[in-house]
Write a protein that holds these residues in place. Structure first.
Motif, PDB file in Angstrom:
ATOM      1  N   VAL A  60      26.116  40.841  67.779  1.00 17.60           N
ATOM      2  CA  VAL A  60      25.824  39.422  67.665  1.00 17.60           C
ATOM      3  C   VAL A  60      27.378  39.204  67.281  1.00 17.60           C
ATOM      4  N   GLU A  61      27.979  37.771  67.681  1.00 13.13           N
ATOM      5  CA  GLU A  61      29.202  37.678  67.397  1.00 13.13           C
ATOM      6  C   GLU A  61      29.171  36.628  66.236  1.00 13.13           C
ATOM      7  N   ASN A  62      30.430  36.789  65.616  1.00 16.49           N
ATOM      8  CA  ASN A  62      30.511  36.099  64.315  1.00 16.49           C
ATOM      9  C   ASN A  62      31.651  34.839  64.611  1.00 16.49           C
ATOM     10  N   LYS A  63      31.195  33.905  64.558  1.00 14.54           N
ATOM     11  CA  LYS A  63      32.155  32.615  65.072  1.00 14.54           C
ATOM     12  C   LYS A  63      32.976  32.297  63.932  1.00 14.54           C
ATOM     13  N   LYS A  64      33.113  32.525  62.745  1.00 11.23           N
ATOM     14  CA  LYS A  64      33.773  32.511  61.817  1.00 11.23           C
ATOM     15  C   LYS A  64      35.115  33.145  62.101  1.00 11.23           C
ATOM     16  N   LEU A  65      35.128  34.358  62.789  1.00 11.74           N
ATOM     17  CA  LEU A  65      36.066  35.097  62.872  1.00 11.74           C
ATOM     18  C   LEU A  65      37.220  34.603  63.810  1.00 11.74           C
ATOM     19  N   GLU A  66      36.714  33.371  64.942  1.00  9.23           N
ATOM     20  CA  GLU A  66      37.446  33.048  65.584  1.00  9.23           C
ATOM     21  C   GLU A  66      38.312  31.751  65.537  1.00  9.23           C
ATOM     22  N   ASP A  67      38.023  31.311  64.009  1.00 11.50           N
ATOM     23  CA  ASP A  67      38.671  30.268  63.596  1.00 11.50           C
ATOM     24  C   ASP A  67      40.116  30.521  63.100  1.00 11.50           C
ATOM     25  N   PHE A  68      40.317  31.689  62.513  1.00 11.20           N
ATOM     26  CA  PHE A  68      41.474  32.075  62.107  1.00 11.20           C
ATOM     27  C   PHE A  68      42.216  33.408  62.805  1.00 11.20           C
ATOM     28  N   PRO A  69      43.343  33.043  63.126  1.00  9.76           N
ATOM     29  CA  PRO A  69      43.963  34.031  64.148  1.00  9.76           C
ATOM     30  C   PRO A  69      44.123  35.185  63.338  1.00  9.76           C
ATOM     31  N   ASN A  70      44.267  36.486  63.742  1.00 10.83           N
ATOM     32  CA  ASN A  70      44.644  37.616  62.952  1.00 10.83           C
ATOM     33  C   ASN A  70      46.099  37.758  62.990  1.00 10.83           C
ATOM     34  N   LEU A  71      46.465  37.975  61.657  1.00  8.81           N
ATOM     35  CA  LEU A  71      47.963  38.196  61.185  1.00  8.81           C
ATOM     36  C   LEU A  71      48.474  39.256  60.834  1.00  8.81           C
TER      37      LEU A  71
END
Length: 71
Positions: A60-71
């Motif tokens: 299942v995809e978590n759309k919240k993870l796509e909002d913030f780029p991984n830093l």
């Protein structure tokens, strides 16, 4: 081959050789086609009605993870 066999009363050795070679080739082709058909039937039976080996459920995809780029 059949015409040669039916039209002559006596056949010499060369004519018999041709007839036997044609019969040998004919039976060889029949056996080859039969073996290939048996192989195809075995593959169809082994595959079964479903043409998928093992279905893989996607996570299942978590759309919240796509909002913030991984830093």
């Amino acid at each position: 081959m059949l015409k040669l066999y039916l039209t002559n009363d006596t056949l010499n050795a060369d004519q018999l050789k041709i007839i036997y070679q044609c019969l040998g080739a004919l039976f060889s082709i029949w056996f080859l086609v039969g073996a290939a058909a048996i192989g195809c039937i075995v593959v169809i039976i082994m595959k079964g009605p479903a043409y998928v080996a093992d279905p893989y459920e996607l996570p299942v995809e978590n759309k919240k993870l796509e909002d913030f780029p991984n830093l």
